[in-house]
Design a protein around this motif. Structure first.
Motif, PDB file in Angstrom:
ATOM      1  N   PRO A 344      -0.146  19.046 -15.988  1.00  0.00           N
ATOM      2  CA  PRO A 344       0.521  17.800 -16.362  1.00  0.00           C
ATOM      3  C   PRO A 344       0.559  16.818 -15.194  1.00  0.00           C
ATOM      4  CG  PRO A 344       1.838  19.728 -16.986  1.00  0.00           C
ATOM      5  CD  PRO A 344       0.738  20.222 -16.098  1.00  0.00           C
ATOM      6  N   CYS A 345       0.276  15.555 -15.473  1.00  0.00           N
ATOM      7  CA  CYS A 345       0.431  14.495 -14.478  1.00  0.00           C
ATOM      8  C   CYS A 345       1.882  14.024 -14.476  1.00  0.00           C
ATOM      9  CB  CYS A 345      -0.492  13.317 -14.786  1.00  0.00           C
ATOM     10  SG  CYS A 345      -2.198  13.590 -14.299  1.00  0.00           S
ATOM     11  N   THR A 346       2.376  13.681 -13.314  1.00  0.00           N
ATOM     12  CA  THR A 346       3.799  13.348 -13.160  1.00  0.00           C
ATOM     13  C   THR A 346       4.005  11.850 -13.003  1.00  0.00           C
ATOM     14  OG1 THR A 346       3.608  13.739 -10.775  1.00  0.00           O
ATOM     15  CG2 THR A 346       4.346  15.586 -12.137  1.00  0.00           C
ATOM     16  N   VAL A 347       3.370  11.039 -13.857  1.00  0.00           N
ATOM     17  CA  VAL A 347       3.607   9.594 -13.827  1.00  0.00           C
ATOM     18  C   VAL A 347       5.081   9.342 -14.148  1.00  0.00           C
ATOM     19  CG1 VAL A 347       3.029   7.390 -14.896  1.00  0.00           C
ATOM     20  CG2 VAL A 347       1.235   9.076 -14.469  1.00  0.00           C
ATOM     21  N   PHE A 348       5.722   8.470 -13.372  1.00  0.00           N
ATOM     22  CA  PHE A 348       7.160   8.244 -13.549  1.00  0.00           C
ATOM     23  C   PHE A 348       7.462   6.755 -13.445  1.00  0.00           C
ATOM     24  CE2 PHE A 348       6.547   8.559  -9.004  1.00  0.00           C
ATOM     25  CZ  PHE A 348       7.379   7.565  -8.490  1.00  0.00           C
ATOM     26  N   THR A 349       8.641   6.367 -13.928  1.00  0.00           N
ATOM     27  CA  THR A 349       9.154   5.018 -13.732  1.00  0.00           C
ATOM     28  C   THR A 349      10.464   5.099 -12.964  1.00  0.00           C
ATOM     29  OG1 THR A 349      10.259   5.080 -15.895  1.00  0.00           O
ATOM     30  CG2 THR A 349       8.088   4.034 -15.795  1.00  0.00           C
TER      31      THR A 349
END
Length: 513
Positions: A344-349
């Protein structure tokens, strides 16, 4: 992840039937024990294949023929390349005094037209031969030893002696024996009937044990050829390493083995590898190797399956050098392509809004290098990127040393796209922004969406408070300005108080401080 020959590839082609021009999408390189051709798949066309060429003719490199003749095809379309590796002792290589000449045709079909690229390269030996060398390729095993000519061969299995045969009979069974320039070559595909699958120190191993012999006058010369290869597939651990291992003692050794490892054929000494973050450990009779996920020379690709994932692929090269009691040195070479599972990629805002600035500031982070932001939806209104010069919105890209990047979005609180809500009972003012980021994975432009809902709260937002002063001429009202006075309308009777209305009213008078 499987590697097949029947893959549709993309390649640039010429209008002529035969084309000698090599495009920027084809790279050829001589390495220590093999020749490599890499083809970039970012061109137009499909149905790529290779042919080997020598003085006797042209030979299509099929899956079966490759394993028999010392060729390996590795295809990973998601990484955008295909690679052909040819042993220095492959069937159609011309060898003169350790100068190896390779000739191939690269065939592509585009819109029904066939184009052929002639690929030629001569390689010289960069590392002197060991007495015995064993190569564990992805589709075959190969062993080379010093010897002479006119051979018979017999295979051995535990408690079983196979009948002898001549070299021609062995070749019909899928084995390759050759004697050239004083070296004896034995090559076999994996899974042959005479091979043995076993475990050594809990590591799966495939081995073939052949004895070749030749009668010269009154002397019989015998040479034992053992090809033994670790079949360990590897795994990705929680610490961010791709792990692989092999038994340390596949071949007799006095004083242990020396290890060289690397990626893409660039093997380096153990100490150098460890300084670059590799793990090289000898444990319970095995050599265990850990490749850091971000190792130079590795490959990484993003992938969308509902959510955003990534995987890493490594073209691992390992050399084990050992010396037996008779001072015979053996170099054992492994070439393996190791692929991690989908991670899983951990793209965050992250909400970086400062209320005093009167604007939203939102950071979208850990975006992989092959993923780009292409559009944004703000409270259900769509905006493509880049924004126009007249836009009140701003997106700034932020680059990071680890290869990831991010985007900073700024939107004014009082922009019409922002929703506002005043909670009278709590004296709280809310500014609300729902964001839908659309990101595209390159080069296929598969879409991935990231949602964020941001709320900015202002507390103790009270209505305007007036001070009234009575005088002989009337009543004077005083209003101290507050940041959110714009939320209320002031009226005199039923009329909204404006500058014109104030100027036309004698009494009462109104002053704002």
């Amino acid at each position: 992840m499987a590697f097949k020959f029947s893959v549709a590839f993309l390649l640039s082609v010429c209008s002529a039937a035969i084309c000698d021009l090599i495009t920027d999408g084809v790279h050829m390189e001589c390495r220590e024990r093999y020749f490599m051709i890499a083809v970039d798949l970012s061109f137009t066309g499909k149905e790529l294949r290779f042919e080997a060429v020598d003085r006797t003719g042209v030979y299509a490199i099929t899956e079966q023929y490759a394993a028999k003749c010392g060729y390996t095809m590795s295809a990973l379309p998601l990484l955008g390349h295909v690679e052909l590796r040819a042993s220095y002792f492959s069937c159609h290589t011309d060898n003169k005094d350790d100068m190896f000449s390779f000739n191939f045709n690269l065939i592509a079909t585009h819109k029904g037209k066939k184009a052929s690229y002639a690929l030629n390269k001569t390689c010289t030996l960069s590392l002197q031969w060991s007495h015995r060398e064993v190569t564990c390729e992805m589709n075959y095993m190969e062993v080379r030893s010093t010897a002479s000519s006119d051979w018979q061969v017999t295979f051995q299995r535990p408690e079983e002696q196979m009948p002898s045969m001549n070299v021609s009979q062995a070749r019909k069974r899928g084995y390759m024996f050759d004697s050239r320039d004083g070296r004896l070559l034995f090559r076999t595909p994996y899974g042959q009937p005479d091979s043995l699958s076993t475990e050594v120190e809990d590591v799966p191993v495939e081995a073939v044990y052949a004895t070749v012999f030749s009668r010269q006058n009154w002397v019989v010369l015998m040479v034992d050829l053992l090809a033994a290869c670790s079949m360990y597939e590897g795994y990705f651990d929680d610490g961010g390493y791709m792990m692989w291992k092999t038994p340390e003692a596949l071949y007799p050794s006095v004083g242990g083995t020396q290890i060289r490892i690397g990626l893409n054929g660039d093997a380096m000494e153990q100490l150098i590898a460890e300084k670059r973050g590799y793990i090289v450990e000898k444990h319970k009779g095995t050599v265990q190797i850990g490749i850091p996920y971000n190792a130079e020379g590795g490959h990484r690709k993003s992938f969308v399956i509902g959510s955003l994932y990534e995987f890493y692929a490594f073209d691992l090269s390992v050399e084990q050098i050992s010396v037996d009691r008779d001072y015979v040195d053996t170099m054992l070479q492994f070439r393996r392509t190791l692929v991690t599972p989908l991670l899983p990629c951990t793209v965050f805002t992250r909400n970086q809004t400062v209320l005093e600035e009167q604007m939203f500031t939102i950071y979208l982070g850990d975006v992989p290098e092959d993923v780009m932001l292409v559009s944004i939806q703000l409270n259900e209104r769509d905006f493509t990127l880049p924004f126009t010069n007249t836009s009140t919105y701003k997106v700034t890209e932020v680059l990071h040393p680890n290869g990831t990047h991010g985007y900073t979005l700024k939107v004014l609180f009082h922009d019409p796209v922002v929703k506002q809500k005043f909670l009278i009972e709590d004296a709280v003012l809310q500014f609300m922004l729902d964001i839908n980021y659309t990101l595209a994975v390159l080069p296929g432009n598969d879409s991935y969406y990231r949602l964020a809902s941001i709320v900015a709260l202002f507390t103790d937002v009270s209505p305007p408070a007036f001070d009234a002063v009575c005088s002989e001429s009337g009543i004077r009202f005083k209003l101290n300005r507050q940041p959110f006075d714009y939320l209320w309308e002031l009226t005199i009777g039923l009329d909204v108080l404006t500058s014109d209305l104030s100027a036309g009213v004698a009494t009462p008078t109104f002053n704002a401080a």
